[in-house]
Enzyme design. Structure first.
Site, PDB file in Angstrom:
ATOM      1  N   GLU A  38      14.034   2.005  20.102  1.00 18.50           N
ATOM      2  CA  GLU A  38      14.203   1.959  18.651  1.00 18.50           C
ATOM      3  C   GLU A  38      14.911   3.226  18.163  1.00 18.50           C
ATOM      4  O   GLU A  38      14.592   4.336  18.606  1.00 18.50           O
ATOM      5  CB  GLU A  38      12.821   1.847  18.014  1.00 18.50           C
ATOM      6  CG  GLU A  38      12.788   1.956  16.506  1.00 18.50           C
ATOM      7  CD  GLU A  38      11.378   2.091  15.966  1.00 18.50           C
ATOM      8  OE1 GLU A  38      11.204   1.887  14.753  1.00 18.50           O
ATOM      9  OE2 GLU A  38      10.449   2.387  16.753  1.00 18.50           O
ATOM     10  N   LYS A  86      14.723  -5.082  11.326  1.00 25.86           N
ATOM     11  CA  LYS A  86      13.262  -5.113  11.353  1.00 25.86           C
ATOM     12  C   LYS A  86      12.734  -5.732  10.074  1.00 25.86           C
ATOM     13  O   LYS A  86      13.092  -5.324   8.969  1.00 25.86           O
ATOM     14  CB  LYS A  86      12.711  -3.697  11.526  1.00 25.86           C
ATOM     15  CG  LYS A  86      11.212  -3.642  11.752  1.00 25.86           C
ATOM     16  CD  LYS A  86      10.757  -2.227  12.071  1.00 25.86           C
ATOM     17  CE  LYS A  86       9.274  -2.176  12.410  1.00 25.86           C
ATOM     18  NZ  LYS A  86       8.817  -0.794  12.712  1.00 25.86           N
ATOM     19  N   CYS A 141       9.208  -2.137  17.552  1.00 26.78           N
ATOM     20  CA  CYS A 141       7.993  -1.329  17.505  1.00 26.78           C
ATOM     21  C   CYS A 141       6.795  -2.121  16.993  1.00 26.78           C
ATOM     22  O   CYS A 141       6.297  -3.033  17.651  1.00 26.78           O
ATOM     23  CB  CYS A 141       8.239  -0.074  16.671  1.00 26.78           C
ATOM     24  SG  CYS A 141       6.977   1.208  16.926  1.00 26.78           S
TER      25      CYS A 141
END
Length: 521
Positions: free
Chosen positions: A278, A338, A388
């Site tokens: 990430e 995300k 994540c």
């Protein structure tokens, strides 16, 4: 009351409306001990004992207030024990004074404890409302309210379901239920086993032992079912672990060395899929050297590799996303943004800008990606990224697999847990990823900054993993899977439906108990 007694014996006095300070401290300590049920310890049977102890204490009286406070203390301890590593983020990287970091952990624990309070308080209220016998209370009502409280942790105020009880059982017999009921359904079964331990104090001891064994044996048997099947040809993957110190990652003075490190790691050898962590590239494309991304694109085209690169993308003034860009021989790059953002770390809840400004975390007010985002192709495999914290939300991954015209065959998690230092966060996150593979029947690739960079097969087994807190590259060959597990098809609806049926059964049990009691009188 819980202790067995002759029918002619007088009923002992019910405990007070409020628990004593000693009882609250014991409840918090019991909740805190749950940290040992998760990785890196893995003492999953401990959860049965801890929840059995809580249910026993709640069952000693009929006071809703007492039950609620005990659940609150237990949930407080559970949260502080399992997520104490957030203190590292607040003090080491957000530079809060130690006392403020400790206060932050306590406040989080008090908030998370509300879900434990909900579980025990609602159960105690239903027990009084429906005049429930003990067996229905500890085997039906408390397991359901416990499971529902954990499910609520997954969506209330956008959700924070880290360390819900089911994760501890990713290698245990109850893991067999993951493709059916998901992690929250496993939590209900964990609580059911705890309820069986409570009944060991009663005349129903043989029946409780039988039920306890049946639940575990059923889970063990379910683990032998193949819910999905291999598809396509295996692909080669290279998963990069840069081990960039967190205090340097967003420091412009170190940007050049970070870019050089990842460029060297990416171009060291070709592979069908090369994935970075990430935000491995910690700056917007507009701030990079002019030829940087173009050089990676040229490598992808020349080598036939697909590069999944973690990078923030700027879409306008104060409009940026935590993204994955896939560069391949195809001319058009792939983009994933995300969608489930971390409160205070990636989005600012209304009224809390003062707090996020104090934390001073970079990229703390990102825009959300779409709920549905297509996977990207790598040869004849389809890879669905998640970034994540997103893989904590199994129902969201299942939703994408269920509704995609062409469902992904591989999952890819790109993370950076360096914010939490050398703590339990990394092994706990690896455990969460294993649960996602069990629920979906899909392999998971993990590329992280300092751990756990790993390959997990579709049955939750870690095939390869790099040592934590080191720089390295994990090279592997992986084959994706197709098909739908029941959890993909129905998500959490199956667990909620079974919970509703269990409550209906409890209601009938209470009705029968009241009728039988009235006939005796």
């Amino acid at each position: 009351m819980l202790r067995r007694r002759p029918a002619s014996a007088p009923v002992p006095a019910v405990r007070g409306v409020r628990p004593s300070l000693r009882e609250l401290v014991l409840a918090a300590a019991a909740g805190g001990a749950s940290v040992f049920s998760f990785e890196p310890f893995g003492w999953w049977p401990l959860q049965f004992v801890l929840l059995g102890w809580l249910f026993y204490q709640v069952g000693l009286g009929t006071s809703v207030k007492r039950a609620t406070l005990l659940g609150w203390a237990f949930g407080f301890g559970w949260s502080v024990g399992a997520m104490h590593w957030l203190y590292i983020l607040m003090t080491r990287f957000a530079h809060l004074p130690a006392i403020l970091g400790a206060i932050g952990i306590v406040l989080l624990g008090l908030y998370m404890g509300l879900f434990g309070a909900f579980a025990t308080g609602v159960a105690a209220w239903l027990r009084r409302r429906w005049s429930l016998p003990l067996s229905a209370f500890v085997l039906l009502v408390l397991p359901v309210t416990w499971g529902v409280s954990e499910w609520m942790r997954g969506w209330v105020f956008t959700g924070f379901p880290w360390s819900v009880s089911g994760y501890a059982h990713d290698t245990a017999p109850l893991a067999g239920f993951a493709p059916l009921l998901g992690v929250y359904g496993i939590g209900v079964l964990v609580a059911l086993c705890g309820g069986c331990l409570v009944l060991l104090t009663q005349r129903a001891r043989p029946w409780a032992i039988g039920l306890f064994g049946a639940v575990l044996m059923s889970g063990f048997a379910l683990r032998h079912i193949e819910w999905t099947h291999p598809v396509g040809q295996p692909i080669t993957v290279r998963l990069l672990q840069g081990n960039i110190p967190q205090d340097r990652k967003f420091d412009y003075a170190f940007l050049s060395s970070i870019l050089q490190r990842y460029q060297a790691m990416i171009t060291a050898a070709p592979a069908d899929l090369i994935a970075t962590p990430e935000t491995a590239i910690p700056s917007f494309p507009q701030e990079l050297p002019p030829d940087y991304l173009e050089s990676l694109q040229r490598f992808a085209s020349a080598s036939g590799s697909t590069l999944a690169v973690g990078i923030p993308l700027l879409d306008g003034p104060r409009q940026y996303a935590n993204s994955v860009v896939a560069l391949s021989p195809q001319p058009t790059p792939y983009r994933y943004d995300k969608a489930h953002l971390v409160p205070f770390g990636e989005f600012i809840p209304p009224g809390f800008r003062w707090f996020t400004d104090m934390l001073n975390i970079p990229l703390n007010d990102a825009t959300r990606g779409k709920t549905m985002q297509a996977p990207f192709p790598v040869k004849d495999q389809l890879v669905l990224p998640n970034i994540c914290y997103e893989d904590v939300f199994g129902e969201e991954i299942a939703y994408q697999l269920r509704n995609a015209p062409r469902p992904a065959t591989l999952l890819l998690n790109m993370s950076n847990l360096s914010w939490y230092g050398q703590s339990y966060a990394i092994p706990q996150h690896l455990q969460i990823s294993r649960m996602r593979t069990l629920e979906t029947g899909r392999p998971m690739l993990r590329s992280t900054n300092d751990g756990a960079t790993a390959v997990i097969d579709h049955r939750g087994r870690v095939q390869q993993v790099l040592p934590f807190y080191t720089e390295g590259v994990l090279t592997a060959t992986v084959r994706g899977t197709g098909g739908m597990t029941p959890f993909i098809r129905f998500g959490n609806h199956a667990f909620l439906l079974l919970g509703a049926l269990a409550l209906l059964g409890a209601w009938f049990s209470g009705r029968h108990y009241r009728k039988k009691k009235a006939d005796v009188e």
